[in-house]
Motif scaffolding. Structure first.
Motif, PDB file in Angstrom:
ATOM      1  N   PRO A 168       0.992  -1.182   0.171  1.00 35.41           N
ATOM      2  CA  PRO A 168       0.087  -0.162  -0.128  1.00 35.41           C
ATOM      3  C   PRO A 168       0.946   1.243  -0.063  1.00 35.41           C
ATOM      4  O   PRO A 168       1.978   1.035   0.169  1.00 35.41           O
ATOM      5  CB  PRO A 168      -0.869  -0.222   1.390  1.00 35.41           C
ATOM      6  CG  PRO A 168       0.314  -1.024   2.212  1.00 35.41           C
ATOM      7  CD  PRO A 168       0.845  -1.888   1.420  1.00 35.41           C
ATOM      8  N   SER A 169       0.359   2.343  -0.234  1.00 36.77           N
ATOM      9  CA  SER A 169       1.145   3.631  -0.117  1.00 36.77           C
ATOM     10  C   SER A 169       1.305   3.885   1.402  1.00 36.77           C
ATOM     11  O   SER A 169       2.439   4.414   1.731  1.00 36.77           O
ATOM     12  CB  SER A 169       0.325   4.914  -0.835  1.00 36.77           C
ATOM     13  OG  SER A 169      -1.191   4.910  -0.595  1.00 36.77           O
ATOM     14  N   ASN A 170       0.419   3.773   2.270  1.00 32.88           N
ATOM     15  CA  ASN A 170       0.333   3.943   3.836  1.00 32.88           C
ATOM     16  C   ASN A 170       0.256   2.673   4.235  1.00 32.88           C
ATOM     17  O   ASN A 170      -0.929   2.013   4.117  1.00 32.88           O
ATOM     18  CB  ASN A 170      -0.352   5.201   4.054  1.00 32.88           C
ATOM     19  CG  ASN A 170       0.357   6.506   3.923  1.00 32.88           C
ATOM     20  OD1 ASN A 170       1.243   6.715   4.218  1.00 32.88           O
ATOM     21  ND2 ASN A 170      -0.205   7.123   2.796  1.00 32.88           N
ATOM     22  N   ARG A 229       4.722   4.303   3.072  1.00 32.73           N
ATOM     23  CA  ARG A 229       5.165   4.809   4.585  1.00 32.73           C
ATOM     24  C   ARG A 229       4.583   3.918   5.466  1.00 32.73           C
ATOM     25  O   ARG A 229       3.323   3.795   5.596  1.00 32.73           O
ATOM     26  CB  ARG A 229       4.391   6.188   4.564  1.00 32.73           C
ATOM     27  CG  ARG A 229       4.792   6.704   5.850  1.00 32.73           C
ATOM     28  CD  ARG A 229       4.319   8.190   5.914  1.00 32.73           C
ATOM     29  NE  ARG A 229       4.993   8.987   4.681  1.00 32.73           N
ATOM     30  CZ  ARG A 229       5.870   9.707   5.021  1.00 32.73           C
ATOM     31  NH1 ARG A 229       6.737   9.645   5.932  1.00 32.73           N
ATOM     32  NH2 ARG A 229       6.502  10.480   4.106  1.00 32.73           N
ATOM     33  N   LEU A 230       5.542   3.254   6.236  1.00 33.22           N
ATOM     34  CA  LEU A 230       5.087   2.220   7.331  1.00 33.22           C
ATOM     35  C   LEU A 230       5.351   3.072   8.496  1.00 33.22           C
ATOM     36  O   LEU A 230       6.304   3.407   8.746  1.00 33.22           O
ATOM     37  CB  LEU A 230       6.068   1.156   7.145  1.00 33.22           C
ATOM     38  CG  LEU A 230       5.855  -0.014   8.560  1.00 33.22           C
ATOM     39  CD1 LEU A 230       4.447  -0.598   8.309  1.00 33.22           C
ATOM     40  CD2 LEU A 230       6.924  -0.993   8.463  1.00 33.22           C
ATOM     41  N   THR A 231       4.163   3.096   9.560  1.00 32.35           N
ATOM     42  CA  THR A 231       4.169   3.776  10.721  1.00 32.35           C
ATOM     43  C   THR A 231       3.735   2.501  11.805  1.00 32.35           C
ATOM     44  O   THR A 231       2.788   1.914  11.612  1.00 32.35           O
ATOM     45  CB  THR A 231       3.201   4.881  10.763  1.00 32.35           C
ATOM     46  OG1 THR A 231       3.529   5.827  10.007  1.00 32.35           O
ATOM     47  CG2 THR A 231       3.214   5.443  12.229  1.00 32.35           C
ATOM     48  N   VAL A 232       4.564   2.279  12.636  1.00 33.12           N
ATOM     49  CA  VAL A 232       4.334   1.189  13.737  1.00 33.12           C
ATOM     50  C   VAL A 232       3.960   2.117  14.853  1.00 33.12           C
ATOM     51  O   VAL A 232       4.876   2.737  15.597  1.00 33.12           O
ATOM     52  CB  VAL A 232       5.758   0.331  13.737  1.00 33.12           C
ATOM     53  CG1 VAL A 232       5.567  -0.795  14.824  1.00 33.12           C
ATOM     54  CG2 VAL A 232       6.193  -0.265  12.540  1.00 33.12           C
ATOM     55  N   ASP A 288      11.037   0.474  12.948  1.00 34.43           N
ATOM     56  CA  ASP A 288      10.832  -0.137  11.395  1.00 34.43           C
ATOM     57  C   ASP A 288      10.167   1.199  10.949  1.00 34.43           C
ATOM     58  O   ASP A 288       9.892   1.005   9.459  1.00 34.43           O
ATOM     59  CB  ASP A 288      10.103  -1.427  11.363  1.00 34.43           C
ATOM     60  CG  ASP A 288      10.839  -2.484  11.983  1.00 34.43           C
ATOM     61  OD1 ASP A 288      10.308  -3.370  12.505  1.00 34.43           O
ATOM     62  OD2 ASP A 288      12.087  -2.342  12.130  1.00 34.43           O
ATOM     63  N   SER A 289       9.503   2.143  11.608  1.00 33.31           N
ATOM     64  CA  SER A 289       8.803   3.071  10.740  1.00 33.31           C
ATOM     65  C   SER A 289       9.582   3.761   9.827  1.00 33.31           C
ATOM     66  O   SER A 289      10.753   4.217  10.329  1.00 33.31           O
ATOM     67  CB  SER A 289       8.202   3.937  11.887  1.00 33.31           C
ATOM     68  OG  SER A 289       7.156   3.271  12.565  1.00 33.31           O
ATOM     69  N   ALA A 290       9.254   4.005   8.853  1.00 37.30           N
ATOM     70  CA  ALA A 290      10.017   4.584   7.656  1.00 37.30           C
ATOM     71  C   ALA A 290       9.286   4.540   6.169  1.00 37.30           C
ATOM     72  O   ALA A 290       8.169   4.002   6.165  1.00 37.30           O
ATOM     73  CB  ALA A 290      11.270   3.815   7.504  1.00 37.30           C
TER      74      ALA A 290
END
Lengths: 114, 114
Positions: free
Chosen positions: A8-10, A110-113, A86-88
């Motif tokens: 996904p994009s986010n 864009r991954l947000t943990v 890992d958020s990046a």
């Protein structure tokens, strides 16, 4: 396709969950690369696929990270037991010539943990 | 291993003034050199490359870069900056040996002031 597509994009995920990030390279491109972009850190190389050769995994930061490329086309980057660090933004790129003339990048995931 | 240094975090320039973004590199043998630009929430876009030939390379959007082997530099330049040039700029290097991946600098934020 016309460009490198990432999905996904986010992605927002809870700490400890597994995530899969997908990359669909330009048709016919034999090389595929994953990079990670963290704020203020530039681009960090993760893994490189070239044709049917064994991938260069030397940039993967831990054994929680893995990637595969099926049929020489689509690639999936998997992060197990995600951590906040890992958020990046995870960027995928492909090239037709071992990167001699540069890469074509996707727009990233864009991954947000949390 | 190849590496890139982009010594300035941010470059501020008034619209219409010349813009320079600095890059120095370290590589075994002769380098392949690249500049990419990243606009907000987008992937990296190719600007220009140096492979061989003339030291002055012209690229997209009026940008150019000069390869200087003795100084191991590849500075990006534009004679007259536009507000729309405000973005994040990355320099990258690849060597001509078996390592097929690009090494990126940490990036420079360019702010063009109207």
């Amino acid at each position: 396709g016309a460009g490198v597509s990432q999905s996904p994009s986010n992605k927002v995920t809870e700490k400890g969950k597994d995530v899969e990030l997908r990359c669909d390279p330009i048709s016919g491109h034999t090389a595929l690369y994953w990079y990670r972009q963290s704020l203020g850190q530039g681009l960090e190389f993760l893994i490189y696929f070239q044709g049917n050769s064994a991938p260069d995994k030397s940039g993967l930061p831990s054994d929680r990270f893995s990637a595969e490329r099926t049929g020489g086309s689509v690639s999936t980057l998997t992060i197990q037991r995600t951590q906040q660090e890992d958020s990046a933004v995870y960027l995928c790129a492909s090239s037709s010539d071992r990167g001699v003339y540069g890469y074509t990048f996707g727009s990233g995931t864009r991954l947000t943990v949390v | 291993a190849q590496s890139v240094a982009q010594p300035e975090d941010q470059v501020n320039v008034a619209e219409g003034n010349p813009l320079t973004v600095k890059c120095t590199y370290s590589v075994s043998g002769n380098p392949y050199l690249f500049w990419y630009v990243q606009y907000p929430n987008r992937g990296l876009q190719f600007l220009l490359k140096y492979i061989t030939g003339d030291n002055l390379v012209k690229g997209s959007y009026g940008f150019e870069a000069e390869f200087n082997k003795s100084q191991t530099s590849f500075h990006l330049k534009k004679p007259s900056a536009l507000v729309s040039d405000s973005a994040l700029y990355f320099c990258a290097v690849r060597d001509m040996t078996g390592n097929n991946r690009l090494a990126f600098g940490k990036g420079n934020q360019v702010v063009v002031i109207p």
